[in-house]
Scaffold this motif. Structure first.
Motif, PDB file in Angstrom:
ATOM      1  N   LEU A  37     -42.545  -8.454  -4.807  1.00  0.00           N
ATOM      2  CA  LEU A  37     -42.993  -9.390  -3.772  1.00  0.00           C
ATOM      3  C   LEU A  37     -42.054  -9.277  -2.575  1.00  0.00           C
ATOM      4  CD1 LEU A  37     -44.918 -11.758  -3.021  1.00  0.00           C
ATOM      5  CD2 LEU A  37     -43.166 -13.296  -3.952  1.00  0.00           C
ATOM      6  N   GLU A  38     -42.616  -9.141  -1.375  1.00  0.00           N
ATOM      7  CA  GLU A  38     -41.799  -8.931  -0.183  1.00  0.00           C
ATOM      8  C   GLU A  38     -41.836 -10.109   0.785  1.00  0.00           C
ATOM      9  OE1 GLU A  38     -43.121  -5.299   1.559  1.00  0.00           O
ATOM     10  OE2 GLU A  38     -42.648  -4.087  -0.218  1.00  0.00           O
ATOM     11  N   ILE A  39     -42.982 -10.753   0.900  1.00  0.00           N
ATOM     12  CA  ILE A  39     -43.131 -11.821   1.892  1.00  0.00           C
ATOM     13  C   ILE A  39     -43.780 -13.044   1.249  1.00  0.00           C
ATOM     14  CG2 ILE A  39     -44.225 -12.502   4.063  1.00  0.00           C
ATOM     15  CD1 ILE A  39     -44.189  -9.554   4.890  1.00  0.00           C
ATOM     16  N   ILE A  40     -43.166 -14.200   1.465  1.00  0.00           N
ATOM     17  CA  ILE A  40     -43.780 -15.476   1.108  1.00  0.00           C
ATOM     18  C   ILE A  40     -44.158 -16.133   2.423  1.00  0.00           C
ATOM     19  CG2 ILE A  40     -43.451 -17.724   0.010  1.00  0.00           C
ATOM     20  CD1 ILE A  40     -41.461 -16.418  -1.877  1.00  0.00           C
ATOM     21  N   GLY A  41     -45.441 -16.263   2.660  1.00  0.00           N
ATOM     22  CA  GLY A  41     -45.944 -16.652   3.968  1.00  0.00           C
ATOM     23  C   GLY A  41     -45.610 -18.080   4.385  1.00  0.00           C
ATOM     24  N   GLU A  42     -45.913 -18.373   5.631  1.00  0.00           N
ATOM     25  CA  GLU A  42     -45.644 -19.695   6.193  1.00  0.00           C
ATOM     26  C   GLU A  42     -46.342 -20.782   5.372  1.00  0.00           C
ATOM     27  OE1 GLU A  42     -46.531 -19.965  10.318  1.00  0.00           O
ATOM     28  OE2 GLU A  42     -45.663 -18.001  10.792  1.00  0.00           O
ATOM     29  N   ARG A  43     -45.565 -21.804   5.020  1.00  0.00           N
ATOM     30  CA  ARG A  43     -46.074 -22.992   4.329  1.00  0.00           C
ATOM     31  C   ARG A  43     -46.826 -22.651   3.037  1.00  0.00           C
ATOM     32  NH1 ARG A  43     -46.491 -23.341   9.768  1.00  0.00           N
ATOM     33  NH2 ARG A  43     -45.390 -25.090  10.762  1.00  0.00           N
ATOM     34  N   ALA A  44     -46.444 -21.534   2.417  1.00  0.00           N
ATOM     35  CA  ALA A  44     -47.138 -21.083   1.206  1.00  0.00           C
ATOM     36  C   ALA A  44     -47.066 -22.118   0.090  1.00  0.00           C
ATOM     37  CB  ALA A  44     -46.553 -19.754   0.730  1.00  0.00           C
ATOM     38  N   PHE A  45     -45.948 -22.847   0.012  1.00  0.00           N
ATOM     39  CA  PHE A  45     -45.783 -23.860  -1.035  1.00  0.00           C
ATOM     40  C   PHE A  45     -45.476 -25.235  -0.418  1.00  0.00           C
ATOM     41  CE2 PHE A  45     -44.904 -19.832  -3.093  1.00  0.00           C
ATOM     42  CZ  PHE A  45     -45.606 -19.944  -4.280  1.00  0.00           C
ATOM     43  N   ARG A  46     -45.895 -25.434   0.785  1.00  0.00           N
ATOM     44  CA  ARG A  46     -45.629 -26.709   1.455  1.00  0.00           C
ATOM     45  C   ARG A  46     -46.229 -27.874   0.672  1.00  0.00           C
ATOM     46  NH1 ARG A  46     -48.859 -28.619   6.669  1.00  0.00           N
ATOM     47  NH2 ARG A  46     -50.332 -28.922   4.942  1.00  0.00           N
ATOM     48  N   GLY A  47     -45.432 -28.908   0.494  1.00  0.00           N
ATOM     49  CA  GLY A  47     -45.935 -30.111  -0.150  1.00  0.00           C
ATOM     50  C   GLY A  47     -46.117 -30.005  -1.650  1.00  0.00           C
ATOM     51  N   CYS A  48     -45.539 -28.973  -2.281  1.00  0.00           N
ATOM     52  CA  CYS A  48     -45.601 -28.870  -3.753  1.00  0.00           C
ATOM     53  C   CYS A  48     -44.482 -29.743  -4.319  1.00  0.00           C
ATOM     54  CB  CYS A  48     -45.459 -27.417  -4.200  1.00  0.00           C
ATOM     55  SG  CYS A  48     -46.845 -26.367  -3.690  1.00  0.00           S
ATOM     56  N   THR A  49     -44.769 -31.004  -4.429  1.00  0.00           N
ATOM     57  CA  THR A  49     -43.729 -32.002  -4.674  1.00  0.00           C
ATOM     58  C   THR A  49     -43.185 -32.006  -6.099  1.00  0.00           C
ATOM     59  OG1 THR A  49     -45.485 -33.630  -5.048  1.00  0.00           O
ATOM     60  CG2 THR A  49     -44.536 -33.512  -2.836  1.00  0.00           C
ATOM     61  N   GLU A  50     -43.821 -31.275  -7.022  1.00  0.00           N
ATOM     62  CA  GLU A  50     -43.318 -31.234  -8.397  1.00  0.00           C
ATOM     63  C   GLU A  50     -42.387 -30.048  -8.650  1.00  0.00           C
ATOM     64  OE1 GLU A  50     -43.661 -33.574 -10.836  1.00  0.00           O
ATOM     65  OE2 GLU A  50     -44.441 -34.705  -9.131  1.00  0.00           O
ATOM     66  N   LEU A  51     -42.256 -29.156  -7.669  1.00  0.00           N
ATOM     67  CA  LEU A  51     -41.327 -28.035  -7.828  1.00  0.00           C
ATOM     68  C   LEU A  51     -39.895 -28.547  -7.767  1.00  0.00           C
ATOM     69  CD1 LEU A  51     -42.862 -25.181  -5.619  1.00  0.00           C
ATOM     70  CD2 LEU A  51     -42.742 -25.281  -8.117  1.00  0.00           C
ATOM     71  N   ARG A  52     -39.094 -28.141  -8.749  1.00  0.00           N
ATOM     72  CA  ARG A  52     -37.702 -28.586  -8.802  1.00  0.00           C
ATOM     73  C   ARG A  52     -36.698 -27.448  -8.666  1.00  0.00           C
ATOM     74  NH1 ARG A  52     -40.581 -32.530 -10.954  1.00  0.00           N
ATOM     75  NH2 ARG A  52     -39.747 -34.653 -10.928  1.00  0.00           N
ATOM     76  N   SER A  53     -37.111 -26.249  -9.014  1.00  0.00           N
ATOM     77  CA  SER A  53     -36.225 -25.096  -8.869  1.00  0.00           C
ATOM     78  C   SER A  53     -37.058 -23.871  -8.522  1.00  0.00           C
ATOM     79  CB  SER A  53     -35.418 -24.849 -10.151  1.00  0.00           C
ATOM     80  OG  SER A  53     -36.277 -24.488 -11.215  1.00  0.00           O
ATOM     81  N   MET A  54     -36.401 -22.889  -7.914  1.00  0.00           N
ATOM     82  CA  MET A  54     -37.113 -21.700  -7.468  1.00  0.00           C
ATOM     83  C   MET A  54     -36.169 -20.504  -7.529  1.00  0.00           C
ATOM     84  SD  MET A  54     -39.967 -20.500  -6.412  1.00  0.00           S
ATOM     85  CE  MET A  54     -40.728 -22.123  -6.239  1.00  0.00           C
ATOM     86  N   ILE A  55     -36.643 -19.401  -8.122  1.00  0.00           N
ATOM     87  CA  ILE A  55     -35.891 -18.145  -8.143  1.00  0.00           C
ATOM     88  C   ILE A  55     -36.652 -17.142  -7.284  1.00  0.00           C
ATOM     89  CG2 ILE A  55     -34.996 -16.267  -9.556  1.00  0.00           C
ATOM     90  CD1 ILE A  55     -34.782 -18.203 -11.877  1.00  0.00           C
ATOM     91  N   VAL A  56     -36.003 -16.670  -6.230  1.00  0.00           N
ATOM     92  CA  VAL A  56     -36.632 -15.739  -5.292  1.00  0.00           C
ATOM     93  C   VAL A  56     -36.135 -14.330  -5.600  1.00  0.00           C
ATOM     94  CG1 VAL A  56     -36.937 -15.131  -2.864  1.00  0.00           C
ATOM     95  CG2 VAL A  56     -36.736 -17.541  -3.535  1.00  0.00           C
ATOM     96  N   PRO A  57     -37.032 -13.386  -5.927  1.00  0.00           N
ATOM     97  CA  PRO A  57     -36.596 -12.037  -6.314  1.00  0.00           C
ATOM     98  C   PRO A  57     -35.908 -11.285  -5.178  1.00  0.00           C
ATOM     99  CG  PRO A  57     -38.992 -12.135  -6.096  1.00  0.00           C
ATOM    100  CD  PRO A  57     -38.495 -13.537  -5.980  1.00  0.00           C
ATOM    101  N   SER A  58     -35.139 -10.276  -5.553  1.00  0.00           N
ATOM    102  CA  SER A  58     -34.364  -9.517  -4.569  1.00  0.00           C
ATOM    103  C   SER A  58     -35.246  -8.714  -3.628  1.00  0.00           C
ATOM    104  CB  SER A  58     -33.389  -8.578  -5.286  1.00  0.00           C
ATOM    105  OG  SER A  58     -34.087  -7.669  -6.117  1.00  0.00           O
ATOM    106  N   SER A  59     -36.494  -8.464  -4.019  1.00  0.00           N
ATOM    107  CA  SER A  59     -37.396  -7.673  -3.179  1.00  0.00           C
ATOM    108  C   SER A  59     -37.912  -8.446  -1.971  1.00  0.00           C
ATOM    109  CB  SER A  59     -38.587  -7.184  -4.013  1.00  0.00           C
ATOM    110  OG  SER A  59     -39.250  -8.281  -4.630  1.00  0.00           O
ATOM    111  N   VAL A  60     -37.773  -9.775  -1.977  1.00  0.00           N
ATOM    112  CA  VAL A  60     -38.288 -10.595  -0.872  1.00  0.00           C
ATOM    113  C   VAL A  60     -37.427 -10.387   0.371  1.00  0.00           C
ATOM    114  CG1 VAL A  60     -38.615 -12.957  -0.039  1.00  0.00           C
ATOM    115  CG2 VAL A  60     -39.360 -12.326  -2.337  1.00  0.00           C
ATOM    116  N   THR A  61     -38.076 -10.061   1.472  1.00  0.00           N
ATOM    117  CA  THR A  61     -37.376  -9.844   2.736  1.00  0.00           C
ATOM    118  C   THR A  61     -37.659 -10.939   3.755  1.00  0.00           C
ATOM    119  OG1 THR A  61     -39.208  -8.475   3.553  1.00  0.00           O
ATOM    120  CG2 THR A  61     -37.394  -7.343   2.437  1.00  0.00           C
TER     121      THR A  61
END
Length: 275
Positions: A37-61
């Motif tokens: 995965l390289e790009i997580i777009g604008e507001r892709a997870f906006r307002g996901c209020t139950e998310l508590r942690s996130m691991i972003v892979p090294s491939s994301v630029t």
């Protein structure tokens, strides 16, 4: 519907998540990204209020503007791109490199220019999140150096890591470095208090990591000196044995550390490589 989702696994074939891909999925609790995965777009997870942690892979630029904006329970973010987000010169020489541990420019390019306090808060990927710390994984080269050490040496280093507030040891043996995620002053930029900066406050993270680098180097030098002593002892056992038969190899990176310590690295490096 998408808004009923609780868990999402993004497959290897996906290189980009589009704008608003999972926006306002209020029941979404877990997202697992794949390397690739390289790009997580604008507001892709906006307002996901139950998310508590996130691991972003090294491939994301790139994390788009407000990619996780308004995730009001998101308290932990781990970026796995330590090879790019941390100054590699620091990982080799610590505080002696004359540089900080955080590659601020590379971080800005990924999480948005809102990483600087002077910029618009909406450009930051995490605006509106209650983050206090951003964690970045160290490249595998450092854990690999630890793995080559004897067990008692590794345990000594791991114990020191556990005692340092700005470092964390993961279950797979990797090391996370932690940086303060500071909220801007209230009223800054039209009354917004969602403005953030990522900083190594008082160089606390750099100091902690420098301690671990020194400890690893100490154990490497100690182990290599033992090997040298064994080689000398071995050669003295049989005086009539040819010198070549009495040699004991010194593994890298201990060999390079010895040469660097003695100031011979540049002068003798070709000989080391051709050994």
């Amino acid at each position: 519907s998408l808004r009923a989702l609780q868990r999402v696994t993004v497959p290897l074939s996906v290189t980009k998540l589009d704008t608003y891909a999972f926006s306002d999925c209020g029941n979404l609790e877990s997202v697992q990204f794949s390397e690739g995965l390289e790009i997580i777009g604008e507001r892709a997870f906006r307002g996901c209020t139950e998310l508590r942690s996130m691991i972003v892979p090294s491939s994301v630029t790139e994390l788009g503007y407000g990619a996780f904006g308004g995730c009001t329970n998101l308290t932990e973010v781990i970026l796995l791109g330590g090879g790019r987000l941390l100054n590699q010169g620091f990982l080799k020489r610590g505080l002696f490199s004359g540089r900080g541990v955080l590659n601020q420019q590379a971080l800005n390019e990924i999480i948005g220019h809102g990483n600087a306090l002077r910029d618009c808060p909406s450009t930051n990927a995490f605006y509106g999140c209650p983050l206090t710390t951003l964690k970045i994984s160290i490249s595998r080269s450092l854990p690999e150096r630890m793995e080559r050490l004897p067990r008692e040496c590794r345990l000594s280093i791991e114990q020191r890591v556990h005692g340092l507030r700005r470092l964390e040891l993961t279950q797979d043996g990797n090391i996370l470095v932690c940086f303060s995620h500071i909220r801007g002053p209230s009223g800054f930029f039209n009354g917004s208090s969602n403005l953030y900066a990522v900083e190594d406050t008082n160089d606390e993270t750099a100091e902690s990591l420098h301690q671990i680098l020194r400890l690893i180097s100490f154990h490497e030098l100690k182990e290599s000196s033992i090997l040298i002593e064994l080689a000398m002892w071995k050669s003295s056992l049989v005086e009539d044995r040819a010198p070549a038969d009495s040699r004991t190899s010194v593994p890298d990176p201990a060999k390079s550390l010895i040469m660097d310590y003695c100031g011979f690295t540049g002068f003798l490096e070709p000989a080391i490589e051709g050994d």
